[in-house]
Every structure is written in structure tokens, then in C-alpha cells.
Design a protein around this motif. Structure first.
Motif, PDB file in Angstrom:
ATOM      1  N   SER A  29      72.693  16.320  36.305  1.00 22.94           N
ATOM      2  CA  SER A  29      73.573  15.984  37.435  1.00 22.94           C
ATOM      3  C   SER A  29      74.660  15.009  37.003  1.00 22.94           C
ATOM      4  N   ARG A  33      78.982  15.477  36.498  1.00 20.43           N
ATOM      5  CA  ARG A  33      79.877  14.557  37.211  1.00 20.43           C
ATOM      6  C   ARG A  33      80.750  13.760  36.239  1.00 20.43           C
ATOM      7  N   THR A 101      75.431  23.550  40.476  1.00 15.60           N
ATOM      8  CA  THR A 101      76.093  22.242  40.547  1.00 15.60           C
ATOM      9  C   THR A 101      77.508  22.355  40.004  1.00 15.60           C
ATOM     10  N   ARG A 104      79.849  24.473  42.448  1.00 26.39           N
ATOM     11  CA  ARG A 104      80.109  23.878  43.767  1.00 26.39           C
ATOM     12  C   ARG A 104      80.935  22.601  43.646  1.00 26.39           C
ATOM     13  N   ARG A 132      78.054  27.251  52.200  1.00 28.05           N
ATOM     14  CA  ARG A 132      77.728  25.850  52.492  1.00 28.05           C
ATOM     15  C   ARG A 132      78.799  24.903  51.926  1.00 28.05           C
ATOM     16  N   PRO A 172      70.060  19.464  53.472  1.00 29.50           N
ATOM     17  CA  PRO A 172      70.007  18.358  52.502  1.00 29.50           C
ATOM     18  C   PRO A 172      70.488  18.853  51.146  1.00 29.50           C
ATOM     19  N   SER A 173      71.729  18.564  50.783  1.00 26.14           N
ATOM     20  CA  SER A 173      72.274  19.063  49.519  1.00 26.14           C
ATOM     21  C   SER A 173      73.271  18.088  48.925  1.00 26.14           C
ATOM     22  N   ALA A 174      72.919  17.578  47.753  1.00 23.86           N
ATOM     23  CA  ALA A 174      73.847  16.688  47.047  1.00 23.86           C
ATOM     24  C   ALA A 174      75.058  17.455  46.550  1.00 23.86           C
ATOM     25  N   GLN A 175      74.879  18.744  46.301  1.00 26.57           N
ATOM     26  CA  GLN A 175      76.021  19.536  45.824  1.00 26.57           C
ATOM     27  C   GLN A 175      77.074  19.657  46.918  1.00 26.57           C
ATOM     28  N   ARG A 200      70.457  12.923  46.176  1.00 26.94           N
ATOM     29  CA  ARG A 200      70.866  12.145  44.998  1.00 26.94           C
ATOM     30  C   ARG A 200      72.283  11.624  45.178  1.00 26.94           C
ATOM     31  N   ILE A 325      63.316  17.663  44.600  1.00 32.11           N
ATOM     32  CA  ILE A 325      63.507  19.073  44.947  1.00 32.11           C
ATOM     33  C   ILE A 325      63.385  20.000  43.729  1.00 32.11           C
ATOM     34  N   ASP A 326      63.833  19.537  42.565  1.00 31.60           N
ATOM     35  CA  ASP A 326      63.755  20.402  41.379  1.00 31.60           C
ATOM     36  C   ASP A 326      62.381  20.359  40.709  1.00 31.60           C
ATOM     37  N   GLU A 349      64.931  24.652  51.057  1.00 32.12           N
ATOM     38  CA  GLU A 349      65.977  24.714  50.020  1.00 32.12           C
ATOM     39  C   GLU A 349      65.481  25.349  48.720  1.00 32.12           C
ATOM     40  N   LYS A 353      67.537  28.171  45.222  1.00 32.29           N
ATOM     41  CA  LYS A 353      67.864  27.547  43.931  1.00 32.29           C
ATOM     42  C   LYS A 353      68.206  28.659  42.935  1.00 32.29           C
TER      43      LYS A 353
END
Ligand code: S3P
Length: 447
Positions: A29, A33, A101, A104, A132, A172-175, A200, A325-326, A349, A353
Motif C-alpha cells: 500500500s 502511494r 490499488t 483505483r 465505486r 469500507p475501502s481505503a482505495q 488504512r 481485510i487482506d 468486501e 478482492k
């Protein structure tokens, strides 16, 4: 099929104790970034510890296509950023491979510039929902043209005159959160993202590090994140911490292989990522944090995992789901070696994946003699206890690295070996998995 070649069938069998140190790669992640924000800063960002998995390499390639210079010299990655709003229009289709990731976040980063880009990915990524992300990007003024169901390939026409947005993330999605924040960078005024459940927070932390004005307030509505648009991002020197999601595999293997004692040094324990370790401890795992410290503003520790003969099933609190989640696939393997049921709820979720992870794990676990019940957003694994898990099945990895690694971990302690039809996808996030596990004492082979 692996994302970039022929399938790589693999097998793992019962082995002696796993011992030694497991130096896992950089956080996936944070690596994505670092490249994306580096490309949006003005000047040179330097990154060490970058995960050199295929997912991140695809993001590096994409950043070059948008005009940033990205290159590796020695152990350091150098990113010459083009500034917020400075992306060039790519000349060709952007292929993000297996990386949800990557695609998106990059869609978000380009959606508020007056350029058009077309995105695609491998067979797994082309099945995953992009609506989304494109729904909130439309509020900024970007337009998306994709296949039915909001699938890739998809073209995004960036907004020439973007508006800031206020958006409550519906899943619930950090992406999704991150895509909106990255889009907000090139919108005037304040973009506000609200998330009901904490996911996250690497984007928020890194944006602050690059000098953006960003704040998070915890209110009755949830976490309200406010970003001021059009900052000049200041290049950074980033040392990427090691990935807790990769650490999960040697840790879980050590817990279920008799006699094991494995140290996994220098793992970030950001509370939005560390849910698995808490759950394992509740199951009775002999898992300790050594040398607990702060690094780059985040808690970090060396994890020591030892064989744990008396694991017991637990009910995982649904509110912990986002922070692990992962890790549900590998948790379900540990659950098979625990006594009693492990109940996992609030995990819808998992079905969207890299694969439908509930279905993929349930199929392989059942084939290996473990009872699993599942519903739309829950599943229950009936643990058989140590020394009682039959194994002896071929699991299908569905182009999903974490499914492949989870079943290889299972084979290290099940009575009969476990096979996976394709271990190729492991290279997306953990290219050194086989060698690292073999050095600890695992018996994994390509067949
Ligand atoms: C990620 C967010 C999570 C996670 C993925 C990485 C990220 O996905 O599963 O591996 O880096 O933001 P969602 O945002 O879809 O939950």
C-alpha cells in the motif's frame, strides 16, 4: 494462469520446524502511494525499501506514462514529479496488471486533470468493480466509459474544470477513500471524505508528509477527512516499512508448524493494519512484539511467532475487519489448525478482492477436509486442531496471490501436501516468498 505467463503449479508438504529470521518486502500500500505522490510532487522524491512486486512495478510504469520520471539506481528509486495537475496524457493504454490499488488510486490522481486515459488489467482486475471509484470521480466532473458493471477496460476523461466534493464512502475501502483524496488534490477548495469505518490511513499520513493541508476529525458521522486542494507537494525521502500483510504468511506458518520459532523484524503495526495479530493472540498464538518502537510516526516491532499447539477458534469482531481485510485467507488456514469454530462476519468486501476470497478459500479448505459454512458476508471455519487437518488437495488460486500463499502455508502442516494450480500471482506482492520460506525450513516445490 499467472498474470504474465504460464501457470506455475506449486506444492508444499509437512516440514520440520521453521526457524530463523524472515525479512519480508516493503509494504504494498505504501509503495504504490510513494510512487504516485512522488509523481505529483514538484522535484525528486527518493524511495528505499520499495516493494518490487509486479503490482508496484506496474504503478511505476503508469507514472512514467503520465510524464513522471521513475528509475532505480542502486537500492533507491528516484521519482521526478510533475506537480499536482501536471500529468501528461498517456500515449497508450495503462495496464495495471493485477493491482486494484494501482488502478483505483491512479484513476483518482488523473481524474481532475484535462487529460484522457484508458485503463486495463489482467483477467482478475477486469472482473473487479470500478464504479465505486468512478461514482465519486463523476462528482468532480470526470467521466468514465467502461464495460458493463463498471469493469475495465475503462476510459476516464478527466475534468477540465474540477469541483471539490464532499463524499461519504459507501463501503469500507481505503482505495475509494484514497482515489477521492488524490482527485481532490487538483480541485480548488476543500474536498471532504467521510468514512464510517476506519480503513488504512496511509494516504492521509503520506499527504501530510508531502506538505498537503489535511486533517481528520472523528465525529458521530465517522472519520471526516478534509483536504485543501491545489497544494504544492514537496518531494520526500521515504523509507517504506515492511508489509504486515506479507509478514502474516511466515507468522501464521510458524504458529502451525511444530517446533517453529520465527522472527519477522521491523513490521509496521499501524492500528489500521494490525488486526490479524490481535486476533491470533486471542486464539492463543504465541506471538510477541519485541523491540516495540515508533518509526516514521508509526508503531513498529519485531514479531516473534512460535509454534502454538493449543490454538482455539474465536469470533472475529466485525469492526476489526478493515484492519485485517487482506489477512482473512491465511487466518482461515490457522483456524483449521485451531480447536473449534472461527466465525468471521462483516466481510462482504472479501468477495470483490483479487478473487472472491471467501469462495476460493472455502473451496480449497473443503477439498482439504475442513468444514466451512459461508454466506454473503460471513464464513465459519470448523477447526480440527493440530495434527488433524487432512490436506491432500489441489487448490485453485484464481489469480490471487494471497490465496496461493495461504494454501502453501496450509500444506506445511497438513497431513498430506497441498497443491496450488498457479503460484505465479505471488510475484505481485511477495516475489521472494518461496526462497524466504525455504530458508526458514519450508518444503515448497514447483511441480
Ligand atoms: C488497499 C486497500 C484494501 C486492500 C488492498 C490494499 C490499499 O482494498 O484490500 O490490498 O492500499 O488502499 P479496499 O480499499 O478495496 O478495501
Amino acid at each position: 494462469m499467472s498474470s504474465h505467463g504460464a501457470p506455475v503449479p506449486m506444492l508444499s508438504r509437512k516440514c520440520g520446524p521453521l526457524t530463523g529470521e524472515a525479512h519480508v518486502p516493503g509494504d504494498k500500500s505504501i509503495s504504490h502511494r510513494a510512487l504516485i505522490l512522488g509523481a505529483m510532487a514538484v522535484g525528486e522524491t527518493r524511495v528505499t525499501g520499495l516493494l518490487e512486486g509486479q503490482d508496484v512495478l506496474d504503478t511505476a510504469k503508469a507514472m512514467r506514462a503520465f510524464g513522471a520520471q521513475v528509475e532505480k539506481r542502486g537500492d533507491t528509486w528516484y521519482v521526478q514529479g510533475v506537480g499536482v495537475g501536471g500529468f501528461a496524457e498517456p500515449e497508450a493504454v495503462i495496464d495495471c496488471g493485477n493491482a486494484g490499488t494501482g488502478v483505483r488510486l491512479i484513476m483518482g490522481a488523473m481524474a481532475t486533470s484535462p487529460i484522457t486515459a484508458t485503463f486495463t488489467g489482467d483477467a482478475s482486475l477486469r472482473k473487479r468493480p470500478m464504479g465505486r471509484v468512478t461514482d465519486p470521480l463523476a462528482l468532480f466532473g470526470a467521466r468514465a466509459f467502461g464495460r458493463s458493471g463498471g469493469r475495465l477496460p475503462m476510459t476516464i476523461v478527466g475534468a477540465a474544470d474540477p469541483m471539490p466534493v464532499r463524499y461519504t464512502v459507501p463501503v469500507p475501502s481505503a482505495q475509494v477513500k484514497s482515489a477521492v483524496l488524490l482527485a481532490g488534490l487538483n480541485a480548488p477548495g476543500q474536498t471532504v471524505v467521510i468514512e464510517k469505518e476506519a480503513t488504512r490511513d496511509h494516504t492521509e499520513r503520506m499527504l501530510a508528509g508531502f506538505g498537503a493541508e489535511i486533517s481528520t476529525e472523528v465525529t458521530d458521522e465517522g472519520r471526516v477527512i478534509t483536504l485543501t486542494g491545489r497544494p504544492e507537494l514537496v518531494p520526500q525521502v521515504i523509507d517504506v516499512p515492511r508489509d504486515p500483510s506479507s509478514a502474516a504468511f511466515p507468522v501464521c506458518a510458524a504458529l502451525i508448524v511444530p517446533g517453529s520459532d520465527v522472527l519477522v523484524p521491523n513490521i509496521g503495526l499501524n492500528p489500521t493494519r494490525a488486526g490479524l495479530f490481535e486476533t491470533l493472540r486471542e486464539m492463543g498464538a504465541d506471538l510477541t512484539y519485541e523491540n516495540l518502537r515508533e518509526e516514521g510516526g508509526e508503531p513498529a516491532a519485531d514479531l516473534r511467532a512460535r509454534f502454538s499447539p493449543n490454538l482455539r477458534g474465536v469470533e472475529v469482531p466485525p469492526e476489526r475487519a478493515a484492519s485485517m481485510i487482506d489477512e482473512y485467507p491465511v487466518l482461515s488456514v490457522v483456524a483449521a489448525f485451531a480447536k473449534g469454530a472461527t466465525v468471521m462476519r462483516g466481510v462482504k468486501e472479501l468477495r470483490v478482492k483479487e478473487s472472491d476470497r471467501i469462495a476460493a478459500m472455502a473451496d480449497g479448505l473443503r477439498a482439504a477436509g475442513v468444514a466451512v459454512e459461508d454466506g454473503p458476508d460471513w464464513w465459519i471455519v470448523e477447526g480440527l486442531g493440530h495434527g488433524a487437518v487432512p490436506g491432500g488437495a489441489v487448490a485453485v488460486s484464481h489469480l490471487d496471490h494471497r490465496i496461493a500463499m495461504s494454501f502453501l502455508v496450509m500444506g506445511m502442516a497438513s497431513e498430506a501436501p497441498m497443491q496450488v494450480d498457479d503460484g505465479g500471482p505471488i510475484a505481485t506482492s511477495f516475489p521472494i516468498f518461496e526462497g524466504l520460506m525455504a530458508r526458514l525450513g519450508a518444503e515448497i516445490e514447483r511441480i
